[in-house]
Design an enzyme around this catalytic site. Sequence first.
Site, PDB file in Angstrom:
ATOM      1  N   ALA A   1       0.840  -1.202   0.000  1.00  0.00           N
ATOM      2  CA  ALA A   1       0.000   0.000   0.000  1.00  0.00           C
ATOM      3  C   ALA A   1       0.874   1.251   0.000  1.00  0.00           C
ATOM      4  O   ALA A   1       0.620   2.217  -0.727  1.00  0.00           O
ATOM      5  CB  ALA A   1      -0.918  -0.008   1.207  1.00  0.00           C
ATOM      6  N   GLU A   2       1.905   1.187   0.804  1.00  0.00           N
ATOM      7  CA  GLU A   2       2.821   2.324   0.906  1.00  0.00           C
ATOM      8  C   GLU A   2       3.501   2.569  -0.454  1.00  0.00           C
ATOM      9  O   GLU A   2       3.639   3.693  -0.914  1.00  0.00           O
ATOM     10  CB  GLU A   2       3.865   2.005   1.969  1.00  0.00           C
ATOM     11  CG  GLU A   2       4.808   3.134   2.297  1.00  0.00           C
ATOM     12  CD  GLU A   2       4.305   3.979   3.458  1.00  0.00           C
ATOM     13  OE1 GLU A   2       4.537   5.190   3.441  1.00  0.00           O
ATOM     14  OE2 GLU A   2       3.675   3.413   4.361  1.00  0.00           O
TER      15      GLU A   2
ATOM     16  N   LYS B   1       3.837 -37.231   5.210  1.00  0.00           N
ATOM     17  CA  LYS B   1       2.465 -37.075   4.717  1.00  0.00           C
ATOM     18  C   LYS B   1       1.782 -38.435   4.673  1.00  0.00           C
ATOM     19  O   LYS B   1       2.389 -39.406   4.207  1.00  0.00           O
ATOM     20  CB  LYS B   1       2.475 -36.496   3.293  1.00  0.00           C
ATOM     21  CG  LYS B   1       3.126 -35.141   3.194  1.00  0.00           C
ATOM     22  CD  LYS B   1       3.262 -34.692   1.744  1.00  0.00           C
ATOM     23  CE  LYS B   1       4.101 -33.430   1.683  1.00  0.00           C
ATOM     24  NZ  LYS B   1       4.561 -33.141   0.322  1.00  0.00           N
TER      25      LYS B   1
ATOM     26  N   LYS C   1      12.435 -31.427   3.645  1.00  0.00           N
ATOM     27  CA  LYS C   1      11.742 -30.139   3.572  1.00  0.00           C
ATOM     28  C   LYS C   1      12.724 -29.138   2.979  1.00  0.00           C
ATOM     29  O   LYS C   1      13.677 -28.712   3.636  1.00  0.00           O
ATOM     30  CB  LYS C   1      11.293 -29.710   4.964  1.00  0.00           C
ATOM     31  CG  LYS C   1      10.467 -28.448   4.951  1.00  0.00           C
ATOM     32  CD  LYS C   1       9.902 -28.175   6.335  1.00  0.00           C
ATOM     33  CE  LYS C   1       9.002 -26.962   6.358  1.00  0.00           C
ATOM     34  NZ  LYS C   1       9.659 -25.733   5.924  1.00  0.00           N
TER      35      LYS C   1
ATOM     36  N   CYS D   1       9.480   0.449  35.825  1.00  0.00           N
ATOM     37  CA  CYS D   1       8.582   1.455  35.254  1.00  0.00           C
ATOM     38  C   CYS D   1       8.551   2.681  36.162  1.00  0.00           C
ATOM     39  O   CYS D   1       8.897   2.590  37.331  1.00  0.00           O
ATOM     40  CB  CYS D   1       7.185   0.878  35.027  1.00  0.00           C
ATOM     41  SG  CYS D   1       6.158   0.809  36.499  1.00  0.00           S
TER      42      CYS D   1
ATOM     43  N   ARG E   1       3.459 -18.300  -3.474  1.00  0.00           N
ATOM     44  CA  ARG E   1       2.472 -18.629  -2.458  1.00  0.00           C
ATOM     45  C   ARG E   1       1.749 -17.390  -1.929  1.00  0.00           C
ATOM     46  O   ARG E   1       0.552 -17.421  -1.696  1.00  0.00           O
ATOM     47  CB  ARG E   1       3.167 -19.355  -1.298  1.00  0.00           C
ATOM     48  CG  ARG E   1       2.253 -19.711  -0.170  1.00  0.00           C
ATOM     49  CD  ARG E   1       2.963 -20.613   0.815  1.00  0.00           C
ATOM     50  NE  ARG E   1       2.058 -21.023   1.856  1.00  0.00           N
ATOM     51  CZ  ARG E   1       1.793 -20.309   2.936  1.00  0.00           C
ATOM     52  NH1 ARG E   1       2.369 -19.145   3.096  1.00  0.00           N
ATOM     53  NH2 ARG E   1       0.959 -20.739   3.845  1.00  0.00           N
TER      54      ARG E   1
ATOM     55  N   LYS F   1      11.056 -30.501  12.064  1.00  0.00           N
ATOM     56  CA  LYS F   1      12.195 -29.592  11.856  1.00  0.00           C
ATOM     57  C   LYS F   1      13.468 -30.163  12.458  1.00  0.00           C
ATOM     58  O   LYS F   1      13.419 -30.961  13.385  1.00  0.00           O
ATOM     59  CB  LYS F   1      11.892 -28.227  12.504  1.00  0.00           C
ATOM     60  CG  LYS F   1      10.690 -27.504  11.949  1.00  0.00           C
ATOM     61  CD  LYS F   1      10.836 -27.189  10.498  1.00  0.00           C
ATOM     62  CE  LYS F   1      10.935 -25.764  10.090  1.00  0.00           C
ATOM     63  NZ  LYS F   1      10.598 -24.640  10.796  1.00  0.00           N
TER      64      LYS F   1
ATOM     65  N   LEU G   1       2.399 -25.945   6.956  1.00  0.00           N
ATOM     66  CA  LEU G   1       2.457 -27.194   7.704  1.00  0.00           C
ATOM     67  C   LEU G   1       2.659 -26.901   9.179  1.00  0.00           C
ATOM     68  O   LEU G   1       3.371 -25.972   9.537  1.00  0.00           O
ATOM     69  CB  LEU G   1       3.645 -28.038   7.230  1.00  0.00           C
ATOM     70  CG  LEU G   1       3.603 -28.578   5.809  1.00  0.00           C
ATOM     71  CD1 LEU G   1       4.923 -29.246   5.466  1.00  0.00           C
ATOM     72  CD2 LEU G   1       2.466 -29.576   5.670  1.00  0.00           C
TER      73      LEU G   1
HETATM   74  S1  IVH Z   1       3.913 -29.964   1.535  1.00  0.00           S
HETATM   75  C1  IVH Z   1      -0.327 -29.130   2.294  1.00  0.00           C
HETATM   76  N1  IVH Z   1       6.329 -30.879   1.098  1.00  0.00           N
HETATM   77  O1  IVH Z   1       7.377 -26.038   3.585  1.00  0.00           O
HETATM   78  C2  IVH Z   1       1.109 -29.387   2.170  1.00  0.00           C
HETATM   79  N2  IVH Z   1       6.098 -28.596   1.740  1.00  0.00           N
HETATM   80  O2  IVH Z   1       6.075 -25.327   6.116  1.00  0.00           O
HETATM   81  C3  IVH Z   1       1.864 -28.247   1.623  1.00  0.00           C
HETATM   82  N3  IVH Z   1       8.195 -27.358   1.803  1.00  0.00           N
HETATM   83  O3  IVH Z   1       4.981 -23.874   2.261  1.00  0.00           O
HETATM   84  C4  IVH Z   1       3.317 -28.333   1.713  1.00  0.00           C
HETATM   85  N4  IVH Z   1       9.499 -29.019   1.185  1.00  0.00           N
HETATM   86  O4  IVH Z   1       7.180 -24.164   0.965  1.00  0.00           O
HETATM   87  C5  IVH Z   1       5.598 -29.823   1.456  1.00  0.00           C
HETATM   88  N5  IVH Z   1       8.377 -31.806   0.616  1.00  0.00           N
HETATM   89  C6  IVH Z   1       7.655 -30.754   0.978  1.00  0.00           C
HETATM   90  C7  IVH Z   1       8.233 -29.497   1.240  1.00  0.00           C
HETATM   91  C8  IVH Z   1       7.416 -28.434   1.638  1.00  0.00           C
HETATM   92  C9  IVH Z   1       9.452 -27.739   1.526  1.00  0.00           C
HETATM   93  C10 IVH Z   1       7.816 -26.000   2.256  1.00  0.00           C
HETATM   94  C11 IVH Z   1       6.689 -25.373   1.469  1.00  0.00           C
HETATM   95  C12 IVH Z   1       5.612 -25.090   2.465  1.00  0.00           C
HETATM   96  C13 IVH Z   1       6.371 -25.093   3.754  1.00  0.00           C
HETATM   97  C14 IVH Z   1       5.456 -25.478   4.892  1.00  0.00           C
END
Ligand code: IVH
Length: 691
Positions: free
Chosen positions: A34-35, A293, A118, A413, A139, A317, A83
């Site tokens: 917006a800025e 998953k 990840k 304070c 995204r 993580k 996630l």
């Molecule tokens: S699945 C509904 N798979 O992590 C599931 N995400 O913290 C959607 N990411 O926004 C994500 N590797 O940018 C998935 N093997 C992987 C991934 C992954 C990296 C990232 C992705 C997502 C973020 C979520």
Amino acid sequence: MSGAAAARVAELRSEIARHNKLYFELDSPQISDAEYDRLMQELKALERQHPELITPESPTQRVGGQPAGKFAKVRHSVPMLSLANALADEDVIDFVERIRRFLKLGSGVQIDFTAEPKIDGLSLSLRYERGELVSGATRGDGSEGEDVTANVKVVADIPHRLSGGGGLPEVSEVRGEVYMTRSAFLALNEQQARAGRSVFANPRNSAAGSLRQLDPSITAGRPLGFFAYAWGEMSARPARTQWGMLEWFAQRGFKTNPLAQLRHSVEQLLAFHREMELKRATLDYDIDGVVYKVDRLDWQQRLGFVSRDPRWAVAHKFAAQRATTVVKAVEIQVGRTGALTPVAKLEPVTVGGVVVSNATLHNEDYIRTLDVRIGDTVTVQRAGDVIPQVLGVVRERRPQDAQPYQFPQICPCPLKTRVVREQTAAGEQGAIARCSGEFACPHQRIEHLRHFVSRHAFDIEGLGEKQITLFFEQGWIKEPADIFTLAARNRAIQLEEHEGFGEVSVRKLLAAIEARREISLERFIYALGVRHVGETTARALARGYGSWSALHAACLALAQGDVEARQEMDAMDQIGATVIESLASYFSDQHNAGIVERLTAQVRVRAAERPARDSALAGKTIVFTGSLEKMTRDEAKALAERLGAKVSGSVSKKTDLVVAGPEAGSKLKRAAELGVRVLDERQFLELVESG
Ligand code: IVH
């Protein structure tokens, strides 16, 4: 006059160029969209008044339908999700257990999972129509991203046409991660440095900055990779499992991560995490964890989502990054609720690529347990977005003159109140020390105001920490409502006299305030800063009550000790006793009641959007009773909520529908008394399927 205009035009162009660079090259914008738009608008207006100042280089003169320096926005037809994180092994065990309970699977039933690295890049959605790449989008906030079609077309790993021929779905949206290899990142930075340009902090920023180039030929020169791992809209489902989908992506010409595997038990998932943690250093791309998953897509479907996170996936993580440094001092911060937090002032140190100079010490007991002294060398940890924390002392390095820290008895304070330790529910001394000044404490009031205008609350641009403190000290803003009467009280004039506030910034600030006079219910609730009411809770309350008047009435009833109001709130998903207590105590306080009343006289709170308005269950209040056979109570509840219903725990006049299984007892009786419609599980599912 024209001289002044020319000067301003030049200033605006250089500002816009600077922000373009921050946004596109460095991927670290300093101002909001917006800025940025306002800068462009001002420039356009000046150029209209003084056409002689227009040059072909002006950012207003670039063609392409888009204002220069911007990508068009695209709405994702299926939201791009995030996630939930698992940090410890126990979180993964809980994740699997939750799935088992939700799907009513006995402990003997095997659940298969894909286990994938990840990738630490940025996610991207690619849309193919009849096999042709038609668009690419980032995204963004998950609902709306940026149109980067021209840029994705120059990424080698992204096919322009799906391969394999035959049987291509009408629409397929392939999602995955764009990344830059570490070697390419280092080479790029070297090149940037040699050319006297700024360097990127890490491969992730460099991938993002490279993709979001207005000139796709620059993107083309940057070595970007892409791994496919998810999908959005699909007119036909080419597989029944996550693993099958990964295979399908590979057949269609995408790269999928070669380290991904199928795993069959929680132990195997944890082993995968350990394997990847060891492998991490040898990979040429950054990974920050692994993702599990549920493999079966029909199970994924049933599991659904909790707000934006799927129940069927989790990001496990890697342990946070650590470093050691020296404590120079300890300072006390007074929070919004008066909590005193000791903060270690550190000799600046880089932890995982970020410079850290403050780290939390949590509370008095924490300092005592760790025996942290001023002058000590300590380990600090940074994990994700959370505030860095002191983990422990390196005893061998303690200097002779290290000073033990005395936690203050008197609040720093200006009121100099006595510090009180909170009582726990069990009547014991709690860990948190508080300033007892409450509403009289200027620190607490300032923190309250800062929270009120913060990004996820009222999000008032130009009213940051510095301005709030200044305005508070000047006595212009003492409570939230004052923000909205600022203009009327003609403070603008005084503002302008104040150093640092030009006419333009005053005008902008007042406009930013005006723009927020109307606000969504969830932001409004969150902005009040009621203890224990964070964003998720605020959202749940907004959805549950729909309007401020309904929620306000319920809170006032709670404050009066109304049992029915309490039961009704208690029955809501994600709301428990702590939140209810907190709301009751907030609204029974006269001071708070006044603050809220004066504020609601100034702003308009929009009613919450109800999900899936057109479903047969939208807006209905449902009670489940007895046992269900096809699904668990949790699953039924989630299903009903997904379709816009409110699920309550007790039958009252407001109940629209009771779903009763075998063994239903008093609730069924009560429904009969009140003449509420009763369905069995089969009828309920028919109603759901009827749309
Ligand atoms: S699945 C509904 N798979 O992590 C599931 N995400 O913290 C959607 N990411 O926004 C994500 N590797 O940018 C998935 N093997 C992987 C991934 C992954 C990296 C990232 C992705 C997502 C973020 C979520």
